[in-house]
Motif scaffolding. Structure first.
Motif, PDB file in Angstrom:
ATOM      1  N   THR A  16      48.790  28.460 -19.445  1.00 34.83           N
ATOM      2  CA  THR A  16      48.955  29.549 -18.479  1.00 34.83           C
ATOM      3  C   THR A  16      47.924  29.614 -17.358  1.00 34.83           C
ATOM      4  O   THR A  16      48.118  30.367 -16.409  1.00 34.83           O
ATOM      5  N   GLU A  17      46.836  28.848 -17.454  1.00 38.00           N
ATOM      6  CA  GLU A  17      45.777  28.979 -16.449  1.00 38.00           C
ATOM      7  C   GLU A  17      46.275  28.698 -15.034  1.00 38.00           C
ATOM      8  O   GLU A  17      45.921  29.405 -14.092  1.00 38.00           O
ATOM      9  N   PHE A  18      47.090  27.684 -14.861  1.00 31.62           N
ATOM     10  CA  PHE A  18      47.517  27.319 -13.520  1.00 31.62           C
ATOM     11  C   PHE A  18      48.963  27.690 -13.226  1.00 31.62           C
ATOM     12  O   PHE A  18      49.422  27.532 -12.095  1.00 31.62           O
ATOM     13  N   LEU A  19      49.693  28.168 -14.228  1.00 30.09           N
ATOM     14  CA  LEU A  19      51.017  28.724 -13.969  1.00 30.09           C
ATOM     15  C   LEU A  19      50.840  30.162 -13.472  1.00 30.09           C
ATOM     16  O   LEU A  19      49.914  30.860 -13.901  1.00 30.09           O
ATOM     17  N   PRO A  20      51.715  30.642 -12.588  1.00 27.32           N
ATOM     18  CA  PRO A  20      51.559  31.993 -12.031  1.00 27.32           C
ATOM     19  C   PRO A  20      52.043  33.085 -12.976  1.00 27.32           C
ATOM     20  O   PRO A  20      52.851  33.939 -12.617  1.00 27.32           O
ATOM     21  N   VAL A  21      51.529  33.056 -14.210  1.00 34.09           N
ATOM     22  CA  VAL A  21      51.966  34.033 -15.212  1.00 34.09           C
ATOM     23  C   VAL A  21      50.805  34.832 -15.791  1.00 34.09           C
ATOM     24  O   VAL A  21      51.019  35.689 -16.647  1.00 34.09           O
ATOM     25  N   SER A  22      49.578  34.540 -15.360  1.00 30.69           N
ATOM     26  CA  SER A  22      48.356  35.209 -15.804  1.00 30.69           C
ATOM     27  C   SER A  22      47.842  34.683 -17.137  1.00 30.69           C
ATOM     28  O   SER A  22      48.332  35.070 -18.205  1.00 30.69           O
ATOM     29  N   SER A  23      46.851  33.818 -17.067  1.00 27.27           N
ATOM     30  CA  SER A  23      46.237  33.299 -18.289  1.00 27.27           C
ATOM     31  C   SER A  23      45.461  34.400 -19.007  1.00 27.27           C
ATOM     32  O   SER A  23      45.513  34.506 -20.242  1.00 27.27           O
ATOM     33  N   LEU A 126      51.517  42.516 -14.881  1.00 25.10           N
ATOM     34  CA  LEU A 126      52.552  41.500 -15.031  1.00 25.10           C
ATOM     35  C   LEU A 126      53.815  41.903 -14.282  1.00 25.10           C
ATOM     36  O   LEU A 126      54.416  41.099 -13.552  1.00 25.10           O
ATOM     37  N   ILE A 127      54.218  43.158 -14.444  1.00 24.46           N
ATOM     38  CA  ILE A 127      55.443  43.634 -13.795  1.00 24.46           C
ATOM     39  C   ILE A 127      55.235  43.817 -12.295  1.00 24.46           C
ATOM     40  O   ILE A 127      56.020  43.330 -11.476  1.00 24.46           O
ATOM     41  N   GLY A 128      54.167  44.516 -11.920  1.00 26.97           N
ATOM     42  CA  GLY A 128      53.944  44.845 -10.522  1.00 26.97           C
ATOM     43  C   GLY A 128      53.792  43.630  -9.627  1.00 26.97           C
ATOM     44  O   GLY A 128      54.403  43.555  -8.550  1.00 26.97           O
ATOM     45  N   TRP A 129      52.987  42.654 -10.052  1.00 25.15           N
ATOM     46  CA  TRP A 129      52.754  41.495  -9.193  1.00 25.15           C
ATOM     47  C   TRP A 129      53.976  40.590  -9.109  1.00 25.15           C
ATOM     48  O   TRP A 129      54.100  39.812  -8.167  1.00 25.15           O
ATOM     49  N   SER A 130      54.879  40.700 -10.048  1.00 22.03           N
ATOM     50  CA  SER A 130      56.095  39.889 -10.000  1.00 22.03           C
ATOM     51  C   SER A 130      56.884  40.153  -8.723  1.00 22.03           C
ATOM     52  O   SER A 130      57.449  39.240  -8.117  1.00 22.03           O
ATOM     53  N   PHE A 131      56.910  41.418  -8.293  1.00 22.61           N
ATOM     54  CA  PHE A 131      57.641  41.763  -7.075  1.00 22.61           C
ATOM     55  C   PHE A 131      56.960  41.178  -5.841  1.00 22.61           C
ATOM     56  O   PHE A 131      57.625  40.826  -4.865  1.00 22.61           O
ATOM     57  N   ILE A 249      59.387  29.890  -7.218  1.00 22.99           N
ATOM     58  CA  ILE A 249      58.503  30.449  -8.242  1.00 22.99           C
ATOM     59  C   ILE A 249      59.048  31.765  -8.800  1.00 22.99           C
ATOM     60  O   ILE A 249      58.404  32.390  -9.647  1.00 22.99           O
ATOM     61  N   GLU A 250      60.234  32.161  -8.330  1.00 22.94           N
ATOM     62  CA  GLU A 250      60.803  33.426  -8.789  1.00 22.94           C
ATOM     63  C   GLU A 250      61.078  33.423 -10.286  1.00 22.94           C
ATOM     64  O   GLU A 250      61.061  34.471 -10.932  1.00 22.94           O
ATOM     65  N   VAL A 251      61.319  32.251 -10.852  1.00 21.22           N
ATOM     66  CA  VAL A 251      61.576  32.176 -12.288  1.00 21.22           C
ATOM     67  C   VAL A 251      60.377  32.703 -13.076  1.00 21.22           C
ATOM     68  O   VAL A 251      60.541  33.356 -14.123  1.00 21.22           O
ATOM     69  N   PHE A 252      59.171  32.455 -12.566  1.00 24.07           N
ATOM     70  CA  PHE A 252      57.976  32.963 -13.231  1.00 24.07           C
ATOM     71  C   PHE A 252      57.892  34.481 -13.120  1.00 24.07           C
ATOM     72  O   PHE A 252      57.417  35.155 -14.031  1.00 24.07           O
ATOM     73  N   ALA A 253      58.345  35.000 -11.992  1.00 25.90           N
ATOM     74  CA  ALA A 253      58.325  36.455 -11.797  1.00 25.90           C
ATOM     75  C   ALA A 253      59.244  37.147 -12.804  1.00 25.90           C
ATOM     76  O   ALA A 253      58.888  38.176 -13.393  1.00 25.90           O
ATOM     77  N   PHE A 254      60.425  36.601 -13.014  1.00 19.01           N
ATOM     78  CA  PHE A 254      61.367  37.187 -13.975  1.00 19.01           C
ATOM     79  C   PHE A 254      60.792  37.129 -15.395  1.00 19.01           C
ATOM     80  O   PHE A 254      60.952  38.078 -16.183  1.00 19.01           O
ATOM     81  N   TYR A 255      60.146  36.026 -15.711  1.00 21.25           N
ATOM     82  CA  TYR A 255      59.508  35.902 -17.023  1.00 21.25           C
ATOM     83  C   TYR A 255      58.420  36.954 -17.196  1.00 21.25           C
ATOM     84  O   TYR A 255      58.322  37.597 -18.244  1.00 21.25           O
TER      85      TYR A 255
END
Length: 275
Positions: A16-23, A126-131, A249-255
């Motif tokens: 998760t460190e470099f994926l945009p999902v928050s390590s 996690l939710i807020g930054w997804s938008f 990268i929207e797929v990461f936002a939905f996750y």
């Protein structure tokens, strides 16, 4: 901390460190699921120190580029004729872009390691930054490659990187989004996010190392977690650069939204506690 717990957290860090999902958010979740006190300074320090593995992975993966920028930067310091070249300017872009998070991280270190270590913060971020990520993907022109990056782009990305000090935002998510808003293409934004992450992660890991070793974690779990994070992070970095070349990268936002909603439900039903 047991060796198996260190391995699990190392895997989470590397993935998760470099994926945009928050390590940090995922490490907080994983630590909580393992029954650890997530606001314990030793646990906070451990999750920062094992970033050394992820740092080493991205440095190894991007070594050719890093070496080129470093050599050109030093050349430009001695010889003015090199200062207009892209490689020399990239050295300055990384240095200047890294300053905001170094300053903010140091000044806000007590808040970052204390009140922000809450599952409520993780879920909300996690939710807020997804938008924001979705907006960046849809509104950014994605028209400029890395060779057309400017100092303004680097400063904007560096300032946005400071938001990643809030667990759940994601350092790469913040910087990639900023790069897209600035008009960089996905690969350019992602590579710059990697480069800006190196000084930030090194600084955080060095600062927290004494706390990790002095606490209840122990040296062996720290070493194990770091090695595991290196192996997993290398594969993660390679995969992400290939992915963003052709996919949104929207797929990461939905996750992220899905994970955030699950955390809120667990907190609201008292299945888990916030700290």
């Amino acid at each position: 901390m047991s060796i198996w717990e260190a391995i699990i957290l190392g895997i989470v860090e590397g993935l998760t460190e470099f994926l945009p999902v928050s390590s940090t958010g995922h490490l907080t979740i994983a630590s909580k699921m393992l029954g650890q006190q997530i606001d314990d300074p030793a646990i906070t320090a451990f999750t920062a120190v094992i970033q050394f593995g992820a740092i080493a992975a991205v440095v190894l993966f991007m070594w050719k580029d890093i070496r080129t920028y470093a050599v050109a930067w030093f050349k430009g310091l001695r010889h003015p004729e090199y200062r207009g070249e892209f490689d020399h300017r990239m050295g300055w872009f990384v240095i200047v872009g890294s300053l905001p998070i170094c300053i903010v991280g140091y000044l806000g270190r007590d808040i970052i390691s204390g009140p922000l270590r809450s599952m409520w913060w993780v879920a909300a971020s996690l939710i807020g930054w997804s938008f924001v990520m979705v907006a960046a993907e849809r509104l950014g022109s994605k028209s400029r490659p890395l060779t057309r990056i400017t100092l303004t782009d680097a400063v904007v990305m560096g300032i946005m990187q400071c938001l990643a000090l809030i667990p759940g935002v994601s350092r790469s998510g913040a910087t990639i989004s900023a790069g897209l808003f600035c008009g960089l293409d996905r690969v350019a934004a992602t590579k710059m996010a990697f480069l800006l992450g190196i000084p930030a992660l090194v600084g955080a890991a060095i600062f927290e190392l004494p706390h990790a070793l002095d606490g209840d974690v122990g040296l062996v779990p720290v070493l194990v977690g770091t090695v595991v994070s290196f192996i997993v992070a290398y594969a993660s970095v390679a995969w992400l650069l290939k992915f963003v070349a052709k996919h949104t990268i929207e797929v990461f936002a939905f996750y992220r939204i899905l994970v955030g909603i699950v955390i809120v439900i667990l907190l609201a039903t008292s299945t888990i506690t916030a700290t």
